[in-house]
Design a protein around this motif. Structure first.
Motif, PDB file in Angstrom:
ATOM      1  N   LYS A  39       0.855  -1.195   0.000  1.00 54.24           N
ATOM      2  CA  LYS A  39       0.000   0.000   0.000  1.00 54.24           C
ATOM      3  C   LYS A  39       0.888   1.240   0.000  1.00 54.24           C
ATOM      4  N   THR A  82       5.093   4.421   3.422  1.00 55.23           N
ATOM      5  CA  THR A  82       4.654   5.758   3.810  1.00 55.23           C
ATOM      6  C   THR A  82       5.824   6.730   3.780  1.00 55.23           C
ATOM      7  N   ASP A  83       5.655   7.905   4.422  1.00 54.88           N
ATOM      8  CA  ASP A  83       6.699   8.927   4.350  1.00 54.88           C
ATOM      9  C   ASP A  83       7.630   8.918   5.552  1.00 54.88           C
ATOM     10  N   TYR A 101       7.511   4.807  15.189  1.00 60.07           N
ATOM     11  CA  TYR A 101       8.488   5.357  16.138  1.00 60.07           C
ATOM     12  C   TYR A 101       7.876   5.493  17.525  1.00 60.07           C
ATOM     13  N   ASP A 117       5.569  10.547  17.107  1.00 58.25           N
ATOM     14  CA  ASP A 117       5.567  11.093  15.749  1.00 58.25           C
ATOM     15  C   ASP A 117       6.909  11.773  15.448  1.00 58.25           C
ATOM     16  N   ASN A 119       7.740  13.626  13.227  1.00 55.48           N
ATOM     17  CA  ASN A 119       7.604  14.978  12.674  1.00 55.48           C
ATOM     18  C   ASN A 119       7.410  16.053  13.730  1.00 55.48           C
ATOM     19  N   LYS A 161      -1.327   8.212  13.543  1.00 62.74           N
ATOM     20  CA  LYS A 161      -2.085   7.961  12.306  1.00 62.74           C
ATOM     21  C   LYS A 161      -1.298   7.175  11.256  1.00 62.74           C
TER      22      LYS A 161
HETATM   23  P1  ADP Z   1       0.215   8.008   4.371  1.00 61.76           P
HETATM   24  O1  ADP Z   1      -0.234   9.167   3.573  1.00 61.76           O
HETATM   25  O2  ADP Z   1       1.418   7.317   3.817  1.00 61.76           O
HETATM   26  O3  ADP Z   1      -0.890   7.069   4.724  1.00 61.76           O
HETATM   27  P2  ADP Z   1      -0.002   9.210   6.997  1.00 61.76           P
HETATM   28  O4  ADP Z   1       0.201  10.682   7.011  1.00 61.76           O
HETATM   29  O5  ADP Z   1      -1.381   8.687   7.070  1.00 61.76           O
HETATM   30  O6  ADP Z   1       0.771   8.626   5.721  1.00 61.76           O
HETATM   31  O7  ADP Z   1       0.845   8.512   8.174  1.00 61.76           O
HETATM   32  C1  ADP Z   1       2.223   8.771   8.308  1.00 61.76           C
HETATM   33  C2  ADP Z   1       2.443   9.865   9.349  1.00 61.76           C
HETATM   34  O8  ADP Z   1       2.085   9.345  10.630  1.00 61.76           O
HETATM   35  C3  ADP Z   1       3.874  10.307   9.534  1.00 61.76           C
HETATM   36  O9  ADP Z   1       4.249  11.278   8.594  1.00 61.76           O
HETATM   37  C4  ADP Z   1       3.868  10.830  10.965  1.00 61.76           C
HETATM   38  O10 ADP Z   1       3.767  12.235  11.025  1.00 61.76           O
HETATM   39  C5  ADP Z   1       2.615  10.233  11.587  1.00 61.76           C
HETATM   40  N1  ADP Z   1       2.862   9.523  12.851  1.00 61.76           N
HETATM   41  C6  ADP Z   1       2.197   9.773  14.014  1.00 61.76           C
HETATM   42  N2  ADP Z   1       2.670   9.005  14.996  1.00 61.76           N
HETATM   43  C7  ADP Z   1       3.663   8.250  14.473  1.00 61.76           C
HETATM   44  C8  ADP Z   1       4.539   7.260  15.018  1.00 61.76           C
HETATM   45  N3  ADP Z   1       4.476   6.890  16.307  1.00 61.76           N
HETATM   46  N4  ADP Z   1       5.449   6.684  14.188  1.00 61.76           N
HETATM   47  C9  ADP Z   1       5.503   7.045  12.880  1.00 61.76           C
HETATM   48  N5  ADP Z   1       4.717   7.982  12.311  1.00 61.76           N
HETATM   49  C10 ADP Z   1       3.796   8.587  13.082  1.00 61.76           C
END
Ligand code: ADP
Ligand code: ASP
Ligand code: MG
Length: 407
Positions: A7, A173-174, A179, A182, A184, A209
């Motif tokens: 995905k 994903t990005d 982690y 988040d 970011n 998310k």
């Molecule tokens: P996609 O568009 O690939 O579905 P999302 O934006 O839905 O990506 O999910 C990825 C984002 O989830 C990351 O960029 C990050 O900011 C956020 N995120 C929140 N908590 C975590 C975490 N514990 N580990 C990794 N990412 C996290």
């Protein structure tokens, strides 16, 4: 030879260059000898754009029609990927949810997948095709288009992986994986190499998310292992699977936050049996999911206060119901707050250790952050705070529990 469902999220298919990058990765997998089914999200920002457009058309657009609008985002990205794959010499075919019979209930905007028909996908795979599926959408019993809620392409991917009995579901994903919080918003975060379904479920439910909650529920139920990883390089990411002895037994594995919540309080309701039932029956009849509930009663005055949290998307509906019931039940006031956030600590180690709650409250107190509501479960503790303190709270908790790289 394996069967792999991959995905790719919105940022991974944000423009044609990125779609070409995805196509190369998919082709590499295929050339290794594996069968691949690809699920894509809409191009980055597209679902937000479509949602804003629907809301601009009318103040309260019809839920059925909003889903028709939203589902077009994934229609575009899936067909573009299929075109690019074919142009690179790899035969591919794209499908919308209804074309491969992704059946759902009728909860527009947050529909649940009830079944997936694997036959069509299998027959294409046998012909050597790469199957590309538009994520986030399905069809109800009467042929209406439905969408699965924000982040729903994760759930499409896991549902397909479960139906095909795929070896693994890779979520590209990005970020490089799951982690400790988040990456970011917090420095010094640590990648979790393996995490149990239960812990991931709590992290997703509490706002991380990176995976939609339902995708984790479904993966646990069907026993589908998930590999969360970056679409920009080859590094290993995070494996989400059954709890095993190799997993780190950290007391706390992560800090999460959710700014998509709102809080409603009905103040001074005459305290008599049936009040809570009456209220929450009305809320549930409107298909609104309530998260935290706190009821306090004052014995002397004979009043109760009832506070609860819901998602921001449900706030207008919930507020309307709260006002009408407050009148009916002769409550004195309705207090509504949208600028709140939920911060949570999650970890299976909490099952057997005490002291996490007090340490969490102390860390928030040190920063002068007031706690408005608290809720706990076996493996998590959550606090509702003012939204403006979200990042500060997350960083302080991450530090207070030594979750960083050096630990
Ligand atoms: P996609 O568009 O690939 O579905 P999302 O934006 O839905 O990506 O999910 C990825 C984002 O989830 C990351 O960029 C990050 O900011 C956020 N995120 C929140 N908590 C975590 C975490 N514990 N580990 C990794 N990412 C996290
Ligand atoms: N495009 C949808 C969203 O933005 C679904 C997804 O990306 O998973 O929420
Ligand atoms: Mg997502």
């Amino acid at each position: 030879m394996s069967l792999i469902v991959q995905k790719y999220g919105g940022t991974s298919v944000a423009d044609l260059d990125r779609i070409r990058n995805v196509a190369r990765r998919v082709i590499n997998t295929k050339e290794r000898g594996d069968d691949v089914v690809v699920v894509v999200s809409a191009m980055a920002g597209e679902t937000d754009r479509l949602l804003a457009l629907a809301k601009e058309s009318a103040p309260e657009p019809d839920d059925r029609e909003v889903d028709v609008v939203l589902a077009t985002g994934e229609q575009v990205s899936s067909a573009l990927l299929s075109i690019v794959l074919t142009s690179m010499g790899c035969k591919a075919k794209s499908y919308l949810g209804y074309q491969i019979k992704i059946s759902t209930d009728r909860a527009y905007g947050k529909a649940r997948i009830t079944s997936v028909d694997a036959d069509r996908i299998f027959s294409d795979l046998r012909e050597g095709l790469i199957v590309v599926v538009a994520g986030f959408q399905g069809e109800d019993e009467e042929g209406n288009i439905t969408t699965l809620g924000r982040g729903g392409s994760d759930t499409t991917a896991v549902a397909i992986a479960a139906a095909l009995k795929a070896d693994i579901c890779e979520i590209f994903t990005d970020v490089d994986g799951v982690y400790t919080t988040d990456p970011n918003i917090c420095d010094g975060v640590k990648k979790i190499s393996r995490i149990s379904y239960d812990e991931m479920l709590e992290m997703a439910s509490m706002g991380a998310k990176v995976l939609q909650i339902r995708s984790v529920e479904l993966a646990k139920k069907a026993g589908v292992p998930i590999h969360v990883r970056s679409s920009f390089h080859e590094n290993e990411g995070t494996i989400v699977c059954e709890e095993d002895t190799e997993m780190e037994k950290a007391l706390v594995s992560g800090v999460t936050y959710d700014i998509g919540q709102a809080r409603v309080e009905i103040a001074k309701v005459p305290d008599r049996p049936g009040i809570a039932a009456r209220f929450f029956e009305a809320i549930s009849a409107a298909n609104i999911v309530v998260d935290m509930i706190i009821q306090t009663s004052s014995l002397e005055e004979g009043y109760a206060n009832m506070a609860f949290t819901i998602s921001k998307a449900d706030f207008p509906k919930a507020l309307k119901i709260a006002h009408s019931l407050a009148k009916e039940l002769e409550a004195q006031d309705v207090i509504a707050e949208q600028e709140v956030a939920k911060v949570s600590m999650v970890g299976v180690g909490m099952r057997s250790h005490s002291g996490v709650a007090s340490k969490m409250f102390r860390a928030l107190a040190r920063e002068g952050i007031n706690i408005k509501m608290i809720s706990t479960s076996e493996i998590k503790i959550s606090c509702i705070i003012d939204a403006k303190y979200t990042e500060l709270a997350v960083r302080s908790l991450h530090e207070a529990f030594d979750l960083g790289k050096g630990s």
